[in-house]
Design a protein around this motif. Structure first.
Motif, short mmCIF file in Angstrom:
data_model
loop_
_atom_site.label_atom_id
_atom_site.label_comp_id
_atom_site.label_asym_id
_atom_site.label_seq_id
_atom_site.Cartn_x
_atom_site.Cartn_y
_atom_site.Cartn_z
N PRO A 1 47.80 31.27 45.64
CA PRO A 1 47.31 32.14 46.71
C PRO A 1 48.31 33.23 47.10
CG PRO A 1 47.70 29.92 47.56
CD PRO A 1 47.88 29.87 46.07
N THR A 2 49.59 32.96 46.91
CA THR A 2 50.60 33.99 47.19
C THR A 2 50.40 35.17 46.25
OG1 THR A 2 52.17 32.30 47.94
CG2 THR A 2 53.08 34.46 47.32
N LEU A 3 50.18 34.87 44.97
CA LEU A 3 49.95 35.94 43.99
C LEU A 3 48.64 36.68 44.26
CD1 LEU A 3 51.18 34.01 40.85
CD2 LEU A 3 52.11 36.20 41.64
N VAL A 4 47.58 35.95 44.57
CA VAL A 4 46.28 36.59 44.83
C VAL A 4 46.35 37.45 46.10
CG1 VAL A 4 43.85 36.17 45.40
CG2 VAL A 4 44.95 34.90 43.54
N GLY B 1 48.36 40.51 45.29
CA GLY B 1 47.56 41.43 44.47
C GLY B 1 46.51 42.14 45.30
N HIS B 2 45.86 41.40 46.19
CA HIS B 2 44.84 42.00 47.06
C HIS B 2 45.45 43.11 47.91
CE1 HIS B 2 42.16 42.13 50.65
NE2 HIS B 2 41.27 42.21 49.69
N LEU B 3 46.61 42.86 48.50
CA LEU B 3 47.26 43.87 49.33
C LEU B 3 47.66 45.10 48.51
CD1 LEU B 3 49.48 41.63 51.62
CD2 LEU B 3 47.46 42.96 52.29
N PRO C 1 45.17 53.28 42.70
CA PRO C 1 45.60 51.89 42.49
C PRO C 1 47.02 51.85 41.92
CG PRO C 1 43.53 52.35 41.34
CD PRO C 1 44.03 53.64 41.90
N PRO C 2 47.74 50.77 42.18
CA PRO C 2 49.10 50.67 41.63
C PRO C 2 49.06 50.62 40.11
CG PRO C 2 48.40 48.56 42.51
CD PRO C 2 47.34 49.55 42.88
N ASP C 3 50.11 51.14 39.48
CA ASP C 3 50.15 51.07 38.02
C ASP C 3 50.65 49.70 37.59
OD1 ASP C 3 52.94 51.11 38.34
OD2 ASP C 3 53.11 53.23 37.80
N VAL D 1 54.78 40.78 40.75
CA VAL D 1 54.50 39.47 40.16
C VAL D 1 55.80 38.81 39.74
CG1 VAL D 1 53.49 38.31 38.14
CG2 VAL D 1 52.13 39.96 39.45
N ALA D 2 56.66 39.54 39.04
CA ALA D 2 57.94 38.98 38.56
C ALA D 2 58.78 38.49 39.73
CB ALA D 2 58.68 40.01 37.73
#
Length: 198
Positions: free
Chosen positions: A159-162, A165-167, A176-178, A186-187
């Motif tokens: 959920p931290t990654l999702v 990503g949502h933000l 959108p971000p590249d 993510v890294a």
């Protein structure tokens, strides 16, 4: 005198029209008239195939959730190949660069739609919950292969990654971000969990 054009697959064409309205104008602009106008058909076509507009929207969301299932299987199949950060970057970009951000906004903004979706997604935000399960499944597969630490709490990391990503993708006013920006985030999020060179 006939109105509109004949639809080969009315449900899918109405769903696609709804997505175009959502992406172009946002959730507040999504009405049955906007959808049928975008699809180039009479308003009655929507009501012929769906009990009401909220039933249409609920099926639209369920259809888009089902697509996450296919993405999830493909992501899990990639476990053990490439890099974990690379696969997560691609998965989040595929998810949020699509109509998912607009669908989440739609779900949040319509009480009746949320109530209908509670029948199948009793907690959390529909679509985000399924995305979280997709990421958790992939992380579990990578943990089983030893590419992320054995003590990694995938139920916290997913959920931290999702959410992150949502933000990143939620700003409708900016581009959108590249991939590089998504990869960097993510890294950073997974840095403590990833085995070297995974």
């Amino acid at each position: 005198m006939p109105t509109g054009v004949a639809l080969r697959d009315p449900r899918e064409q109405l769903f696609d029209a709804a997505e175009r309205v959502l992406l172009r104008d946002g959730p507040s602009a999504l009405t049955s008239r906007a959808v049928t106008t975008e699809a180039g058909c009479a308003k009655g076509v929507l009501h012929k195939h769906f009990a009401d507009f909220d039933a249409f929207l609920a099926e639209l969301v369920q259809d888009r959730i089902a697509r996450i299932g296919a993405q999830s299987a493909a992501l899990r199949a990639r476990a053990g190949t490439g890099t974990v950060a690379g696969h997560l970057t691609e998965a989040l970009t595929t998810l949020f660069a699509s109509v998912a951000i607009a669908i989440v906004g739609l779900v949040i903004s319509r009480d009746e739609l949320r109530a209908r979706l509670r029948q199948t997604t009793p907690t959390g935000v529909p679509l985000l919950m399924e995305a979280t399960a997709m990421i958790a499944g992939y992380l579990t597969a990578e943990r089983d292969l030893g590419r992320i630490a054995a003590d990694t709490d995938v139920n916290t990391l997913a959920p931290t990654l999702v959410g992150t990503g949502h933000l990143l993708f939620a700003d409708r006013e900016s581009a959108p971000p590249d991939a590089e920006a998504v990869h960097k985030v993510v890294a950073t999020v997974i840095a403590a969990a990833v085995a070297p060179r995974s």
